[in-house]
Design an enzyme around this catalytic site. Structure first.
Site, PDB file in Angstrom:
ATOM      1  N   HIS A 182      -8.511   1.336  -3.514  1.00  0.00           N
ATOM      2  CA  HIS A 182      -9.417   1.148  -2.375  1.00  0.00           C
ATOM      3  C   HIS A 182     -10.025   2.499  -2.019  1.00  0.00           C
ATOM      4  CE1 HIS A 182      -9.561   0.069   2.253  1.00  0.00           C
ATOM      5  NE2 HIS A 182     -10.757   0.217   1.732  1.00  0.00           N
ATOM      6  N   ASP A 228      -6.758  -6.215   4.698  1.00  0.00           N
ATOM      7  CA  ASP A 228      -6.081  -4.912   4.696  1.00  0.00           C
ATOM      8  C   ASP A 228      -6.019  -4.309   6.092  1.00  0.00           C
ATOM      9  OD1 ASP A 228      -5.103  -2.411   4.040  1.00  0.00           O
ATOM     10  OD2 ASP A 228      -6.882  -1.771   2.919  1.00  0.00           O
ATOM     11  N   SER A 263       0.855  -1.199   0.000  1.00  0.00           N
ATOM     12  CA  SER A 263       0.000   0.000   0.000  1.00  0.00           C
ATOM     13  C   SER A 263       0.883   1.237   0.000  1.00  0.00           C
ATOM     14  CB  SER A 263      -0.891  -0.004   1.241  1.00  0.00           C
ATOM     15  OG  SER A 263      -1.417   1.292   1.421  1.00  0.00           O
ATOM     16  N   MET A 321      -8.766   8.455   0.247  1.00  0.00           N
ATOM     17  CA  MET A 321      -9.558   8.872   1.426  1.00  0.00           C
ATOM     18  C   MET A 321     -10.047  10.303   1.239  1.00  0.00           C
ATOM     19  SD  MET A 321      -7.222   7.360   4.503  1.00  0.00           S
ATOM     20  CE  MET A 321      -6.407   5.764   4.368  1.00  0.00           C
ATOM     21  N   HIS A 375      -1.490  -1.398  -4.024  1.00  0.00           N
ATOM     22  CA  HIS A 375      -2.716  -0.973  -3.354  1.00  0.00           C
ATOM     23  C   HIS A 375      -2.680   0.542  -3.164  1.00  0.00           C
ATOM     24  CE1 HIS A 375      -6.174  -1.857  -0.691  1.00  0.00           C
ATOM     25  NE2 HIS A 375      -5.703  -0.891   0.083  1.00  0.00           N
ATOM     26  N   MET A 386     -12.033   4.869   0.119  1.00  0.00           N
ATOM     27  CA  MET A 386     -12.632   5.109   1.438  1.00  0.00           C
ATOM     28  C   MET A 386     -13.261   6.494   1.361  1.00  0.00           C
ATOM     29  SD  MET A 386      -9.520   3.440   3.549  1.00  0.00           S
ATOM     30  CE  MET A 386      -8.536   3.492   2.063  1.00  0.00           C
ATOM     31  N   ASP A 420      -4.745   3.755  -1.550  1.00  0.00           N
ATOM     32  CA  ASP A 420      -5.791   4.140  -0.606  1.00  0.00           C
ATOM     33  C   ASP A 420      -6.267   5.557  -0.874  1.00  0.00           C
ATOM     34  OD1 ASP A 420      -6.004   1.840   1.165  1.00  0.00           O
ATOM     35  OD2 ASP A 420      -3.926   2.278   1.697  1.00  0.00           O
ATOM     36  N   GLY A 460      -2.309   4.116   8.127  1.00  0.00           N
ATOM     37  CA  GLY A 460      -1.411   2.967   8.098  1.00  0.00           C
ATOM     38  C   GLY A 460      -0.847   2.745   9.497  1.00  0.00           C
ATOM     39  N   GLY A 461      -0.170   1.616   9.675  1.00  0.00           N
ATOM     40  CA  GLY A 461       0.573   1.375  10.905  1.00  0.00           C
ATOM     41  C   GLY A 461      -0.245   1.004  12.128  1.00  0.00           C
ATOM     42  N   MET A 492     -11.487  -5.366   6.075  1.00  0.00           N
ATOM     43  CA  MET A 492     -10.608  -4.462   6.810  1.00  0.00           C
ATOM     44  C   MET A 492     -10.245  -5.110   8.144  1.00  0.00           C
ATOM     45  SD  MET A 492      -9.909  -1.822   5.002  1.00  0.00           S
ATOM     46  CE  MET A 492      -8.886  -1.125   6.305  1.00  0.00           C
ATOM     47  N   GLY A 514      -8.358   4.407   7.672  1.00  0.00           N
ATOM     48  CA  GLY A 514      -7.982   5.815   7.837  1.00  0.00           C
ATOM     49  C   GLY A 514      -6.486   6.033   7.917  1.00  0.00           C
TER      50      GLY A 514
HETATM   51  C1  DX5 Z   1      -5.982   1.779   6.026  1.00  0.00           C
HETATM   52  C2  DX5 Z   1      -5.652   1.443   4.586  1.00  0.00           C
HETATM   53  C3  DX5 Z   1      -4.578   0.444   4.437  1.00  0.00           C
HETATM   54  C4  DX5 Z   1      -3.234   0.866   4.966  1.00  0.00           C
HETATM   55  C5  DX5 Z   1      -2.607  -0.365   5.539  1.00  0.00           C
HETATM   56  O1  DX5 Z   1      -7.134   2.528   6.074  1.00  0.00           O
HETATM   57  O2  DX5 Z   1      -6.794   0.957   3.897  1.00  0.00           O
HETATM   58  O3  DX5 Z   1      -4.459  -0.009   3.089  1.00  0.00           O
HETATM   59  O4  DX5 Z   1      -2.383   1.408   4.003  1.00  0.00           O
HETATM   60  O5  DX5 Z   1      -1.452  -0.001   6.210  1.00  0.00           O
HETATM   61  P1  DX5 Z   1      -0.739  -0.995   7.228  1.00  0.00           P
HETATM   62  O6  DX5 Z   1      -0.348  -2.225   6.457  1.00  0.00           O
HETATM   63  O7  DX5 Z   1       0.421  -0.206   7.716  1.00  0.00           O
HETATM   64  O8  DX5 Z   1      -1.746  -1.319   8.306  1.00  0.00           O
HETATM   65 ZN    ZN Z   2      -6.489  -0.022   1.865  1.00  0.00          ZN
END
Ligand code: DX5
Ligand code: ZN
Length: 219
Positions: free
Chosen positions: A65, A174, A7, A36, A32, A67, A34, A143-144, A136, A141
């Site tokens: 993806h 994800d 991602s 938002m 991937h 959101m 994201d 990462g990490g 999910m 919202g």
């Molecule tokens: C979160 C995103 C994810 C995100 C995952 O809302 O949809 O795709 O990038 O990041 P990690 O792998 O760090 O949880």
């Molecule tokens: Zn995602």
């Protein structure tokens, strides 16, 4: 084969091309992205113009993806930008069946995503229409975040639902996926593992891919 989709949310945006090419050279299977909107989730990230720019610099399938609220109004724009997979949240689409048809009419693979607190039953009636079901494993919202353990049971339940219905949408997971939990997630029935921070914050993408391929039994 279990696919890995890094991602780019966790990539270095100041040198995105370099990071994406490094991920591709390391053997990532898809990318991937994201998107938002600051409404459906409390964060604003990437839009169509970035997807369009990314399309020009990689041959990897683009797994977009969304959101965002009202995803319908952006379907054509993401198709034109070069998305291969377009996934919308069932919580954000009032007429989900129509949205899915709309995505397919625009020659993309259609995905539906559900949040951690959304029961898998929401997928039941749409499962035979989609190419991909995204579970999910964190609240979307950022990462990490930490993988929510009950997702494992949800993956198994969706896998059962697909077998029962005689359909084979890809199951994607994800959020919080890392080397340590990848095998358990794949064993539960996932086909695609999204990896943001665990991939892009690793020191050596090739080594990360090699380790994952070995753990997952990919040839
Ligand atoms: C979160 C995103 C994810 C995100 C995952 O809302 O949809 O795709 O990038 O990041 P990690 O792998 O760090 O949880
Ligand atoms: Zn995602």
């Amino acid at each position: 084969m279990i696919k890995i989709a890094p991602s780019i949310l966790s990539a270095n945006f100041a040198r995105l091309e370099e990071d994406i090419k490094a991920a591709e050279n390391a053997g990532a299977h898809m990318l991937h992205i994201d998107v938002m909107d600051g409404h459906f989730v409390p964060n604003i990230t990437i839009g169509c113009s970035v997807v369009k720019a990314v399309r020009k610099i990689t041959r990897l399938p683009l797994d977009v993806h969304l959101m965002i609220e009202n995803p319908d109004i952006f379907v054509k724009e993401f198709a034109d930008a070069g998305a291969d997979f377009l996934t919308v949240h069932c919580e954000a689409s009032i007429h989900l069946h129509r949205t899915i048809q709309h995505i397919k009419q625009n020659n993309m693979k259609a995905g539906v995503a559900i949040n951690p607190a959304t029961p898998v039953l929401y997928l039941e009636n749409i499962l035979s229409d989609v190419d991909l079901a995204l579970l999910m494993s964190v609240d979307p919202g950022f990462g990490g975040q930490e993988f929510i353990p009950f997702t494992i049971e949800k993956i198994k339940a969706v896998k059962k639902m697909t077998s029962k219905a005689g359909v084979t949408p890809l199951i994607e997971v994800d959020g919080g996926v890392k080397i340590e939990n990848a095998k358990a997630i794949a064993d539960a029935g996932a086909d695609i593992l999204v990896m943001g921070s665990a991939f892009f914050k690793s020191d050596n993408y090739s080594l990360t891919m090699e380790t994952l391929n070995e753990i997952l039994g990919n040839r």
